[in-house]
Scaffold this active site. Sequence first.
Site, PDB file in Angstrom:
ATOM      1  CG  HIS A 121      -1.763  -1.195   1.362  1.00  0.00           C
ATOM      2  ND1 HIS A 121      -2.944  -1.338   0.674  1.00  0.00           N
ATOM      3  CD2 HIS A 121      -1.608  -2.334   2.075  1.00  0.00           C
ATOM      4  CE1 HIS A 121      -3.477  -2.511   0.962  1.00  0.00           C
ATOM      5  NE2 HIS A 121      -2.682  -3.142   1.809  1.00  0.00           N
ATOM      6  CE  LYS A 187      28.279 -22.285   4.009  1.00  0.00           C
ATOM      7  NZ  LYS A 187      27.987 -23.494   4.777  1.00  0.00           N
TER       8      LYS A 187
END
Length: 195
Positions: A121, A187
């Site tokens: 919104h 990672k």
Amino acid sequence: MAIHDNTHIFERMKAGEIIRMDDPQFHFVDEIVSRTLKLSVGLNASTDINQSRERLSDIIGSPIDNSTTVFVPFFTNFGKFIKIGKHVFINHACSFLDMGGITLEDHVLIGPKVNLITENHPLESKERRSLISKPILIKRNAWIGAAATILPGVTIGENAVVAAGAVVTSDVPDNTVVGGVPAKILKHLEHNAHL
């Protein structure tokens, strides 16, 4: 009835335009939502995987491959803009808000209680009841961990992993693990092309 910009509301939704509740074509959205609500009752009463696959296929309007598993309950507010590839696994209690479009490529794993949210919104208070939608793309062999939330406009890269509980607000590169709120790279993974 005048057609806004001579463009159908579904195309404008997919293009990320602001859609107001008083849009002269909003009744098309309401019709799909009403249909999906009715069909979702049957979907979530499914008693086996084949039944849930068939009933979700009816909601999204295209057949889901027999190699894909969808556990119920499964929640969607629209359904029409969901695309699901082959060998996909969707665990229990996921919510797909798909007015902006959700695509799951082949071999994607979706953990329980995952939220894929394509709708937002505007921040301005006078426009806040309007909708802005942006697509979510989850690429081949990605894994979305339990209770993760993917926000509008995000692409999850090939072979990427989203840690449980993460909130993903920006694109995730291929072959990475992300986690946290907001999600950050934790990672890098070695590419494995066996699939």
